[in-house]
Scaffold this motif. Structure first.
Motif, mmCIF file in Angstrom:
data_model
loop_
_atom_site.group_PDB
_atom_site.id
_atom_site.type_symbol
_atom_site.label_atom_id
_atom_site.label_comp_id
_atom_site.label_asym_id
_atom_site.label_seq_id
_atom_site.Cartn_x
_atom_site.Cartn_y
_atom_site.Cartn_z
ATOM 1 N N PHE A 339 0.899 -1.166 0.000
ATOM 2 C CA PHE A 339 0.000 0.000 0.000
ATOM 3 C C PHE A 339 0.927 1.201 0.000
ATOM 4 O O PHE A 339 1.686 1.402 0.949
ATOM 5 C CB PHE A 339 -0.868 0.010 1.270
ATOM 6 C CG PHE A 339 -1.829 -1.140 1.325
ATOM 7 C CD1 PHE A 339 -2.920 -1.208 0.469
ATOM 8 C CD2 PHE A 339 -1.642 -2.165 2.247
ATOM 9 C CE1 PHE A 339 -3.822 -2.268 0.530
ATOM 10 C CE2 PHE A 339 -2.534 -3.228 2.313
ATOM 11 C CZ PHE A 339 -3.621 -3.287 1.452
ATOM 12 N N LYS A 340 0.935 1.991 -1.070
ATOM 13 C CA LYS A 340 1.891 3.088 -1.179
ATOM 14 C C LYS A 340 1.218 4.435 -0.943
ATOM 15 O O LYS A 340 0.289 4.792 -1.659
ATOM 16 C CB LYS A 340 2.536 3.097 -2.576
ATOM 17 C CG LYS A 340 3.462 1.936 -2.872
ATOM 18 C CD LYS A 340 4.569 1.725 -1.840
ATOM 19 C CE LYS A 340 5.425 2.923 -1.543
ATOM 20 N NZ LYS A 340 6.371 2.658 -0.421
ATOM 21 N N PRO A 341 1.692 5.181 0.028
ATOM 22 C CA PRO A 341 1.160 6.530 0.245
ATOM 23 C C PRO A 341 1.807 7.468 -0.767
ATOM 24 O O PRO A 341 2.980 7.770 -0.672
ATOM 25 C CB PRO A 341 1.639 6.857 1.671
ATOM 26 C CG PRO A 341 2.887 6.052 1.855
ATOM 27 C CD PRO A 341 2.803 4.865 0.934
ATOM 28 N N LEU A 390 4.868 -4.418 11.010
ATOM 29 C CA LEU A 390 3.992 -3.414 10.396
ATOM 30 C C LEU A 390 4.722 -2.078 10.402
ATOM 31 O O LEU A 390 5.198 -1.636 11.443
ATOM 32 C CB LEU A 390 2.700 -3.272 11.207
ATOM 33 C CG LEU A 390 1.869 -4.541 11.391
ATOM 34 C CD1 LEU A 390 0.640 -4.226 12.233
ATOM 35 C CD2 LEU A 390 1.469 -5.114 10.035
ATOM 36 N N GLN A 391 4.789 -1.464 9.238
ATOM 37 C CA GLN A 391 5.395 -0.141 9.163
ATOM 38 C C GLN A 391 4.288 0.897 9.150
ATOM 39 O O GLN A 391 3.280 0.732 8.462
ATOM 40 C CB GLN A 391 6.239 -0.055 7.893
ATOM 41 C CG GLN A 391 6.851 1.310 7.644
ATOM 42 C CD GLN A 391 7.778 1.292 6.441
ATOM 43 O OE1 GLN A 391 8.408 0.273 6.159
ATOM 44 N NE2 GLN A 391 7.852 2.398 5.731
ATOM 45 N N ILE A 392 4.501 1.956 9.942
ATOM 46 C CA ILE A 392 3.594 3.105 9.855
ATOM 47 C C ILE A 392 4.416 4.239 9.278
ATOM 48 O O ILE A 392 5.479 4.577 9.812
ATOM 49 C CB ILE A 392 2.974 3.435 11.217
ATOM 50 C CG1 ILE A 392 2.064 2.260 11.600
ATOM 51 C CG2 ILE A 392 2.208 4.754 11.170
ATOM 52 C CD1 ILE A 392 1.293 2.408 12.859
ATOM 53 N N GLY A 393 3.975 4.780 8.173
ATOM 54 C CA GLY A 393 4.774 5.735 7.415
ATOM 55 C C GLY A 393 4.726 7.138 7.988
ATOM 56 O O GLY A 393 3.899 7.463 8.843
ATOM 57 N N ALA A 394 5.642 7.958 7.471
ATOM 58 C CA ALA A 394 5.784 9.331 7.945
ATOM 59 C C ALA A 394 4.451 10.082 7.909
ATOM 60 O O ALA A 394 4.106 10.818 8.821
ATOM 61 C CB ALA A 394 6.809 10.044 7.091
HETATM 62 C C1 PEP Z 1 8.509 3.965 2.644
HETATM 63 O O1 PEP Z 1 9.255 3.518 3.509
HETATM 64 O O2 PEP Z 1 8.304 3.395 1.571
HETATM 65 C C2 PEP Z 1 7.861 5.261 2.870
HETATM 66 C C3 PEP Z 1 6.801 5.627 2.194
HETATM 67 O O3 PEP Z 1 8.500 5.985 3.782
HETATM 68 P P1 PEP Z 1 8.014 7.316 4.532
HETATM 69 O O4 PEP Z 1 6.755 6.972 5.205
HETATM 70 O O5 PEP Z 1 9.153 7.560 5.494
HETATM 71 O O6 PEP Z 1 7.902 8.377 3.498
#
Ligand code: PEP
Ligand code: MN
Length: 627
Positions: A339-341, A390-394
């Motif tokens: 899922f790309k922000p 789980l990564q929570i993005g910036a």
């Molecule tokens: C990422 O790690 O792909 C990303 C979108 O990073 P950030 O949330 O730090 O911009």
């Protein structure tokens, strides 16, 4: 065993029990043992405890804590080992407190200003930090303070020992300064251990290390008897010993056997240090560093890790290829966004859950855990079923519903710092995840927004260091998103590594020009490999022999340069010695050189002696010694 002696004032012979201790005559342990009976020295705590078990001595006296430096772990751990090996019944019959007055003592003729090396036992050295910085002397470690006095006396030269006055005088040293401990009065608390005869119901002892503060509170409520030991500012979770746990609460998961005694090294319930920021009790709790571990990925508390992979998972083949590359380079986790922000709603948004399956298959193929971003609370459940982290993005750093939801899953969470989030707000975001129930939260600095436009963000290593002082959580840095440009990534990665980041997150692509996202900042796999080589990561099992050889070659180059530099220093020393009429050869100095190699090489004593021999011989040759 016991020895019958005549007490001059008594009409009947009295029996003096023997009391074993670890160390040498003249040490504080010897003094504590003498209070209990006839002191008998042993070279190690394990040997001492075995002697007690075998009935060679009536009692064993071990140091448990000092007022200044807190618990003395080595004997307590030896105690735990003996108990588990022998399933024994040992009793702490008594406690003895011995006032500790440390002196600085040196061979006759050595002035305070001459002292270049200070020898002592590690806790004693820690207690004399002020003295050491005043003298500008090198601290060198021995097993006990009396041994330090003996060695300094034997070696001679500009050395001094931190020891008890008795040990100094016994070794023929002269006292340069009295009472050198930073905190006075200091005292060491000793346990007097005896063997139960089986007739009484005697408790056994078990050592538990670093359980949490909440367990301490629960134990104390359950009626356990707790003996507080002090901590220190730099090591606040220093511990206490817990004696006679009548019952352990269910919550601890520990089963207490009847009459068992526990010795617990953890924070005292009534001395639980307050969090560093009152409003953030979980994120800024004063406790040992949190270590997050998922398979080969271990980060925090001295463990360092690298997460690498593409920005976005593009195809099953792309992520499989890159997984192989990053595993070979030595990374310990695989990243990839599904899922790309994206700033623009028209840009590639990620392939969603379908791509998560590709990422998972790639991670499994190379044995690496997978890290992927969640952007909405509704994604958390399905992603957490598959992803390891789980990564929570910036952009979502302060999306509180998402933070809470992620915290509920039990999966480790990697929380990126928002571009406009202060360190305190970032920690507050972590507090939400912790409050949601997670314990494994990692923070990742990824560049904040400043007036500078030439980089995508400004990697705020100052902020990372500020966070280091406030939180126990692992701190990572993401040089890729901070840089936005491939050529800046290695430099920023080195800077973050040098600043002590617990880990790095790095984007990698093998065809960056056709990457669907963040191609310009992606390192090529071979650049990742070079960087990880530099940080001392070993290639994964699929790595090449040549690469390990390259690492060996680099070490050989370093050794060659160091030896050459050492020899020129030897020549410089020889010149000074000749100028002042001092003999070239100095056997005491050679012993120090040997000791230093032994210390560095630990148990590998043969290597230490081969190296020391070679360097001493080369050094003498360089100094022009004609012996
Ligand atoms: C990422 O790690 O792909 C990303 C979108 O990073 P950030 O949330 O730090 O911009
Ligand atoms: Mn990216």
């Amino acid at each position: 065993m016991s020895e019958t002696i005549r007490d001059d004032d008594a009409t009947t012979p009295v029996t003096s029990p023997s009391a074993g201790y670890q160390g040498q005559p003249g040490s504080f342990s010897a003094r504590a043992a003498a209070r209990c009976g006839r002191p008998v020295p042993y070279p190690s705590f394990d040997r001492l405890l075995r002697a007690l078990v075998a009935g060679e001595v009536d009692e064993a006296v071990i140091p448990a804590a000092t007022r200044v430096a807190g618990p003395v772990l080595e004997p307590l751990e030896a105690l735990a080992r003996t108990l588990s090996a022998e399933a024994l019944r040992l009793v702490v019959a008594d406690e003895i407190e011995i006032p500790v007055r440390l002196v600085l003592a040196a061979p006759r003729g050595v002035e305070l200003s001459d002292v270049r090396e200070v020898w002592s036992q590690p806790p004693a050295l820690r207690q004399c930090a002020r003295l050491l910085s005043r003298l500008d002397a090198v601290p060198l470690e021995t097993h006990d303070t009396a041994e330090a006095a003996h060695r300094v006396a034997a070696l001679g030269g500009p050395r001094a020992a931190v020891c008890a006055e008795e040990a100094a005088l016994e070794s023929g040293l002269v006292i340069l300064e009295e009472d050198v401990s930073d905190v006075r009065p200091n005292a060491t608390r000793f346990f007097r251990l005896v063997l139960g005869n089986g007739a009484e119901v005697l408790p056994t002892i078990r050592v538990l290390r670093f359980a949490g503060a909440r367990l301490a509170a629960a134990l104390s409520e359950s009626g356990a008897e707790i003996l507080a030991l002090p901590g220190t500012p730099e090591s606040p979770v220093n511990g206490f010993a817990l004696l006679s746990a009548a019952a352990l609460p269910k919550a601890t998961g520990l089963k207490a056997r009847a009459g068992e005694t526990l010795l617990w090294l953890g924070p005292t319930p009534d001395h639980v240090p307050p969090p560093r920021l009152k409003d953030l009790p979980r994120a800024t709790e004063v406790r040992p560093p949190t270590v997050v571990a998922v398979g080969p990925f271990v980060v925090g508390g001295g463990h360092r890790a690298v997460i690498a992979g593409p920005c976005a998972v593009e195809t099953p083949d792309q992520v499989m290829r890159l997984a192989k590359e990053v595993a070979r380079a030595g990374a310990t986790a695989l990243r990839g966004g599904v899922f790309k922000p994206r700033t623009s709603p028209y840009a590639f948004q990620g392939h969603g859950l379908e791509a998560l399956a590709w990422l998972k298959a790639a991670g499994d193929a190379v044995g690496l855990p997978i890290v992927t971003e969640v952007m909405a609370p509704s994604q958390v459940g399905p992603v957490a079923e598959v992803a390891d982290v789980l990564q929570i993005g910036a952009r979502n750093c302060q999306n509180y519903d998402l933070l809470r939801e992620a915290g509920k899953t039990g999966r480790p969470v990697l929380l990126k710092r928002g571009f406009g989030t202060t360190v305190e707000e970032w920690l507050a975001a972590a507090e939400y995840v912790l409050e949601g129930g997670s314990r494994d939260v990692m923070l990742c600095e990824r560049g904040i927004r400043t007036f500078e436009k030439s980089t995508r963000g400004t990697l705020d290593l100052g902020g990372l260091l500020v966070a280091r002082g406030l939180t126990h959580l692992p701190l990572l840095a993401d040089p890729s998103h901070a840089a936005g440009r491939r050529e800046l990534v290695p430099g920023l990665a080195r800077a973050a590594w040098g600043a002590g980041a617990d880990g790095l997150m790095i984007e990698v692509h093998d065809v960056p020009e056709s990457a669907l996202c963040d191609g310009p900042q992606a390192l090529l796999p071979e650049d990742l490999e070079t960087l990880l080589d530099e940080f001392g990561f070993l290639p994964g099992p699929s790595g090449s022999v040549e690469r390990v050889r390259r690492a060996i070659d680099r070490i050989d180059t370093e050794i060659g340069r160091s030896v050459s530099r050492r020899l020129s220093l030897c020549r410089a020393v020889a010149e000074i010695k000749r100028g002042s009429g001092r003999p070239i050869r100095d056997e005491a100095r050679e012993a120090t050189v040997r000791a230093r190699f032994e210390e560095a090489l630990g148990t590998d004593a043969p290597s230490a002696s081969v190296l020391a021999d070679a360097l001493i011989t080369l050094g003498l040759k360089a100094e022009g010694w004609k012996g």
